[in-house]
Design an enzyme around this catalytic site. Structure first.
Site, PDB file in Angstrom:
ATOM      1  N   ASP A  10       0.850  -1.196   0.000  1.00  0.00           N
ATOM      2  CA  ASP A  10       0.000   0.000   0.000  1.00  0.00           C
ATOM      3  C   ASP A  10       0.887   1.249   0.000  1.00  0.00           C
ATOM      4  OD1 ASP A  10      -2.821   1.151   0.457  1.00  0.00           O
ATOM      5  OD2 ASP A  10      -1.570   2.211   1.913  1.00  0.00           O
ATOM      6  N   TYR A  58       3.491   9.816   0.960  1.00  0.00           N
ATOM      7  CA  TYR A  58       4.380   9.147   1.923  1.00  0.00           C
ATOM      8  C   TYR A  58       5.858   9.404   1.586  1.00  0.00           C
ATOM      9  CZ  TYR A  58       0.055   6.539   2.979  1.00  0.00           C
ATOM     10  OH  TYR A  58      -1.242   6.192   3.293  1.00  0.00           O
ATOM     11  N   HIS A 108      -7.282   9.753  -2.134  1.00  0.00           N
ATOM     12  CA  HIS A 108      -6.729   9.624  -0.783  1.00  0.00           C
ATOM     13  C   HIS A 108      -7.634  10.238   0.288  1.00  0.00           C
ATOM     14  CE1 HIS A 108      -2.561   9.151   1.303  1.00  0.00           C
ATOM     15  NE2 HIS A 108      -3.532   8.866   2.131  1.00  0.00           N
TER      16      HIS A 108
HETATM   17  N1  LIG Z   1      -5.749   6.070   3.250  1.00  0.00           N
HETATM   18  C1  LIG Z   1      -5.372   6.762   4.306  1.00  0.00           C
HETATM   19  O1  LIG Z   1      -5.786   7.913   4.527  1.00  0.00           O
HETATM   20  C2  LIG Z   1      -4.444   6.117   5.285  1.00  0.00           C
HETATM   21  C3  LIG Z   1      -4.283   6.670   6.566  1.00  0.00           C
HETATM   22  C4  LIG Z   1      -3.430   6.006   7.459  1.00  0.00           C
HETATM   23  C5  LIG Z   1      -2.772   4.860   7.071  1.00  0.00           C
HETATM   24  N2  LIG Z   1      -2.920   4.354   5.811  1.00  0.00           N
HETATM   25  C6  LIG Z   1      -2.195   3.138   5.364  1.00  0.00           C
HETATM   26  O2  LIG Z   1      -2.329   2.144   6.389  1.00  0.00           O
HETATM   27  C7  LIG Z   1      -1.039   1.715   6.814  1.00  0.00           C
HETATM   28  C8  LIG Z   1      -1.054   1.268   8.267  1.00  0.00           C
HETATM   29  O3  LIG Z   1      -1.465   2.287   9.149  1.00  0.00           O
HETATM   30  P1  LIG Z   1      -0.450   3.126  10.069  1.00  0.00           P
HETATM   31  O4  LIG Z   1       0.873   3.190   9.426  1.00  0.00           O
HETATM   32  O5  LIG Z   1      -1.157   4.394  10.395  1.00  0.00           O
HETATM   33  O6  LIG Z   1      -0.352   2.340  11.427  1.00  0.00           O
HETATM   34  P2  LIG Z   1      -0.315   0.820  11.981  1.00  0.00           P
HETATM   35  O7  LIG Z   1      -0.037  -0.138  10.900  1.00  0.00           O
HETATM   36  O8  LIG Z   1      -1.550   0.684  12.813  1.00  0.00           O
HETATM   37  O9  LIG Z   1       0.891   0.921  13.008  1.00  0.00           O
HETATM   38  C9  LIG Z   1       2.212   1.077  12.613  1.00  0.00           C
HETATM   39  C10 LIG Z   1       3.053   1.026  13.878  1.00  0.00           C
HETATM   40  O10 LIG Z   1       2.949  -0.273  14.479  1.00  0.00           O
HETATM   41  C11 LIG Z   1       4.264  -0.827  14.653  1.00  0.00           C
HETATM   42  N3  LIG Z   1       4.132  -2.280  14.462  1.00  0.00           N
HETATM   43  C12 LIG Z   1       4.016  -2.973  13.300  1.00  0.00           C
HETATM   44  N4  LIG Z   1       3.869  -4.277  13.539  1.00  0.00           N
HETATM   45  C13 LIG Z   1       3.883  -4.443  14.879  1.00  0.00           C
HETATM   46  C14 LIG Z   1       3.766  -5.554  15.726  1.00  0.00           C
HETATM   47  N5  LIG Z   1       3.582  -6.763  15.235  1.00  0.00           N
HETATM   48  N6  LIG Z   1       3.841  -5.343  17.070  1.00  0.00           N
HETATM   49  C15 LIG Z   1       4.018  -4.094  17.579  1.00  0.00           C
HETATM   50  N7  LIG Z   1       4.123  -2.991  16.815  1.00  0.00           N
HETATM   51  C16 LIG Z   1       4.054  -3.159  15.473  1.00  0.00           C
HETATM   52  C17 LIG Z   1       5.121  -0.161  13.618  1.00  0.00           C
HETATM   53  O11 LIG Z   1       6.459  -0.121  14.034  1.00  0.00           O
HETATM   54  P3  LIG Z   1       7.670  -0.786  13.188  1.00  0.00           P
HETATM   55  O12 LIG Z   1       7.681  -0.155  11.833  1.00  0.00           O
HETATM   56  O13 LIG Z   1       8.846  -0.439  14.040  1.00  0.00           O
HETATM   57  O14 LIG Z   1       7.379  -2.260  13.163  1.00  0.00           O
HETATM   58  C18 LIG Z   1       4.529   1.257  13.635  1.00  0.00           C
HETATM   59  O15 LIG Z   1       5.038   1.980  14.730  1.00  0.00           O
HETATM   60  C19 LIG Z   1      -0.175   2.957   6.544  1.00  0.00           C
HETATM   61  O16 LIG Z   1       1.204   2.690   6.633  1.00  0.00           O
HETATM   62  C20 LIG Z   1      -0.684   3.360   5.185  1.00  0.00           C
HETATM   63  O17 LIG Z   1      -0.154   2.515   4.181  1.00  0.00           O
HETATM   64  C21 LIG Z   1      -3.764   4.957   4.933  1.00  0.00           C
END
Ligand SMILES: NC(=O)c1ccc[n+]([C@@H]2O[C@H](COP(=O)([O-])OP(=O)(O)OC[C@H]3O[C@@H](n4cnc5c(N)ncnc54)[C@H](OP(=O)(O)O)[C@@H]3O)[C@@H](O)[C@H]2O)c1
Length: 318
Positions: free
Chosen positions: A43, A48, A110
């Site tokens: 994704d 980003y 987005h």
């Molecule tokens: N369309 C939109 O508007 C929108 C908005 C927000 C997000 N997104 C997409 O959704 C994706 C995911 O959401 P997000 O990045 O907001 O947050 P998330 O995936 O909920 O959380 C990411 C955090 O969790 C940690 N993490 C990952 N795996 C883990 C595990 N197994 N145990 C403990 N901690 C863990 C990561 O650290 P490490 O990297 O150190 O593992 C990072 O600090 C984004 O990266 C993006 O691609 C889209």
């Protein structure tokens, strides 16, 4: 790997790799590692600021690795500064160039928020365009043309409420296949899930682990932790899982695509393994009990002084 059916005869990998906040130097390595582990869904988004590095990793994996382009699902998004029709194709061309691919599998709007073309993020009120200044159908029809040109296979949206989704569905010639929204036990959005099930739209769950690595200005004070919630920790310990795996298995149990972000090999492996985990009914009910209508990514960053956008307006019914 688990797959869902999309658009009747297409398969999308149920778990993908999120890349928001994957910093320079980490993003490409994380994608390479993920593809090696078996991830087949990435994704991305131009905002980003890491598509170029991700493209290098994808290209290397397609050149040297065991997989073909058609075994990989690549999503990217149209940023808020390219909604008027004459900017849409150029935006996708830039993303394709950076990602070093000929087409995307999925191209998403987005946010339902418009910026002036050329402005990455408004610093002044006049850098926003008003909500009705670019009708969604103007952007959507430009995206439909890109499907017809073979530049993206499917199109969809992010952060649309039911009302916006319904309006779009009624006017669209090519139907949206996905709405990508924040979904986790604190924000379960059951009405949206029901609506999408009835209307052949898949939901992708973003921030499924609570988006703990957002920079301080994007965080509220005293945010609740999902990974540390005693119910999640207890279910994890009982089943010999990690808290992250409990959250991801719960998301998959609801039939939502889930895209956890990580740049750490052990987290990448752990998260990928969640596709093989089935939680019991009692555990799922306990997680369901955690609903608290809490958004981590609430769009407050669009509600700056003089902005025509408000948090209530983005998520509210109109
Ligand atoms: N369309 C939109 O508007 C929108 C908005 C927000 C997000 N997104 C997409 O959704 C994706 C995911 O959401 P997000 O990045 O907001 O947050 P998330 O995936 O909920 O959380 C990411 C955090 O969790 C940690 N993490 C990952 N795996 C883990 C595990 N197994 N145990 C403990 N901690 C863990 C990561 O650290 P490490 O990297 O150190 O593992 C990072 O600090 C984004 O990266 C993006 O691609 C889209």
């Amino acid at each position: 790997m688990k797959f869902y059916t999309i658009a009747e005869n297409e398969r999308i990998p149920a778990l993908g790799l999120g890349t928001w906040k994957s910093n320079k130097g980490d993003a490409g390595k994380a994608v390479a590692e993920a593809l090696d582990i078996g991830y087949r869904h990435i994704d991305c988004a131009p905002i980003y600021m890491n598509e170029k590095e991700i493209g290098t990793a994808i290209n290397a994996a397609l050149t040297d690795g065991p997989m073909r382009r058609d075994e990989l699902w690549i999503t990217s998004k149209l940023w808020n500064n390219a909604h008027p029709k004459k900017y849409v194709q150029t935006a996708l061309e830039t993303t394709l160039r950076e990602l070093q691919v000929d087409y995307l599998d999925l191209f998403l709007i987005h946010w339902p928020v418009h910026f002036r073309p050329g402005c990455l993020f408004p610093q002044k009120p006049e850098e926003f365009l008003a909500p009705d200044e670019v009708p969604v159908m103007e952007t959507w029809q430009a995206m439909e043309k890109l499907v017809k040109k073979g530049m993206c296979r499917y199109i969809g949206v992010c952060n649309f409420n039911i009302s916006r989704l319904n309006d779009l569905k009624q006017q669209a010639y090519i139907q949206p296949v996905i709405n990508q929204i924040e979904l986790h036990p604190y924000l379960q959005q059951q009405d949206m899930l029901d609506y999408c099930r009835e209307n052949n739209i898949l939901l992708t769950a973003y921030s499924p682990l609570g988006s703990t690595d957002r920079p301080a200005p994007l965080k509220k004070e005293n945010e609740p932790s999902l990974l540390d919630h005693p119910v999640i920790v207890e279910i994890a310990e009982k089943n010999n899982l990690s808290p992250g795996q409990v959250l991801l298995a719960w998301a998959l149990s609801r039939g939502t695509v889930v895209i956890p972000k990580s740049v750490q090999p052990e987290h990448l492996r752990e998260n990928f393994a969640a596709t093989d985990i089935a939680l019991g009914g009692e555990d799922l009910r306990a997680v369901n009990g955690l609903e608290r209508a809490y958004r981590f990514v609430d769009g407050g960053f669009f509600q700056t002084p003089g902005s025509p956008y408000t948090v209530a307006g983005i998520w509210g019914d109109k």
